[in-house]
Design an enzyme around this catalytic site. Structure first.
Site, PDB file in Angstrom:
ATOM      1  N   SER A 166      58.699  20.800-120.916  1.00  0.00           N
ATOM      2  CA  SER A 166      58.097  19.913-119.909  1.00  0.00           C
ATOM      3  C   SER A 166      56.586  19.859-120.107  1.00  0.00           C
ATOM      4  CB  SER A 166      58.412  20.422-118.501  1.00  0.00           C
ATOM      5  OG  SER A 166      59.792  20.462-118.286  1.00  0.00           O
TER       6      SER A 166
ATOM      7  N   LYS B 148      51.627  25.192-106.160  1.00  0.00           N
ATOM      8  CA  LYS B 148      51.439  24.610-107.498  1.00  0.00           C
ATOM      9  C   LYS B 148      51.740  23.115-107.460  1.00  0.00           C
ATOM     10  CE  LYS B 148      52.402  25.288-112.310  1.00  0.00           C
ATOM     11  NZ  LYS B 148      53.588  25.220-113.145  1.00  0.00           N
TER      12      LYS B 148
ATOM     13  N   ARG C 163      65.016  27.992-127.165  1.00  0.00           N
ATOM     14  CA  ARG C 163      64.793  26.928-128.146  1.00  0.00           C
ATOM     15  C   ARG C 163      64.545  27.493-129.536  1.00  0.00           C
ATOM     16  NH1 ARG C 163      60.273  24.757-124.186  1.00  0.00           N
ATOM     17  NH2 ARG C 163      60.123  27.015-124.135  1.00  0.00           N
TER      18      ARG C 163
ATOM     19  N   HIS D  51      66.727  20.597-121.145  1.00  0.00           N
ATOM     20  CA  HIS D  51      67.370  21.177-119.950  1.00  0.00           C
ATOM     21  C   HIS D  51      68.785  20.615-119.795  1.00  0.00           C
ATOM     22  CE1 HIS D  51      63.083  21.483-118.138  1.00  0.00           C
ATOM     23  NE2 HIS D  51      63.471  22.710-118.392  1.00  0.00           N
TER      24      HIS D  51
END
Ligand code: PNS
Length: 169
Positions: free
Chosen positions: A132, A45, A94, A21
């Site tokens: 993550s 969440k 990515r 990030h």
């Protein structure tokens, strides 16, 4: 004539912010006058870091850049942009696996608000495998992740582990 400030937003969950990030943020910050980091607020969440912790970590990791504003949003990202004078969404990719999903999102966002463009930056190759979710997965097995997250995030992760907090996705 008054010069228009070029504002963009890099949005995500950032649970937690990773070196991948940060790579995209550093590079995108050079392209715009103001880069907002939009942290998705989803009270339903439960992540590893709560919302305030995520925001604080991002602020600390990006304070050296000078043109970053960390904000929260819920609801549609394009609505947040429309309400806040932002006309560019920044996304990172990515690998080829990300391309399809990112294109789908870019087209949907364009459909929802044709005035907003998506700019896609390829992540530096050395960060191309980081997410993550994978970080949390390997961390749950005590893997060494010092090269994958900013130092301040590593410190907070260690603090959580020392307090015996469960690593939840
Ligand atoms: O961390 P992520 O999963 O890459 O972030 C995805 C995010 C938060 C940018 C995306 O899910 C989003 O924009 N959510 C807000 C709701 C919305 O606008 N959905 C339509 C996306 S086309």
């Amino acid at each position: 004539m008054e010069k228009k400030i070029r504002k963009a937003i890099f949005a995500g969950s950032f649970d937690p912010i990773t070196n991948g990030h940060l790579d995209v943020i550093c590079r995108a910050s050079k392209l715009f006058d103001e880069l907002q980091i939009g942290v998705l607020y989803n009270p339903n969440k439960k992540g590893l870091f709560n919302f305030d912790e995520r925001v604080k970590l991002i602020e600390e990791c990006t304070s050296h850049l000078g043109n970053i504003k960390v904000v929260s949003f819920n609801g549609l990202l394009v609505d947040y942009c429309g309400d806040n004078g932002i006309d560019t969404l920044v996304r990172g990719i990515r690998s080829g696996a990300d391309v399809e999903y990112e294109l789908q999102m870019a087209h949907m966002n364009k459909e929802l608000n044709p005035n907003i463009e998506t700019i896609i930056l390829p992540t530096s190759t050395k960060y191309s495998f980081i997410s993550s979710s994978l970080i949390k997965e390997v961390l749950a097995f005590n893997a060494d992740i010092k090269n994958l997250v900013p130092d301040i995030v590593l410190k907070e992760l260690k603090r959580k582990a020392n307090r015996g907090e469960k690593i939840c996705m």
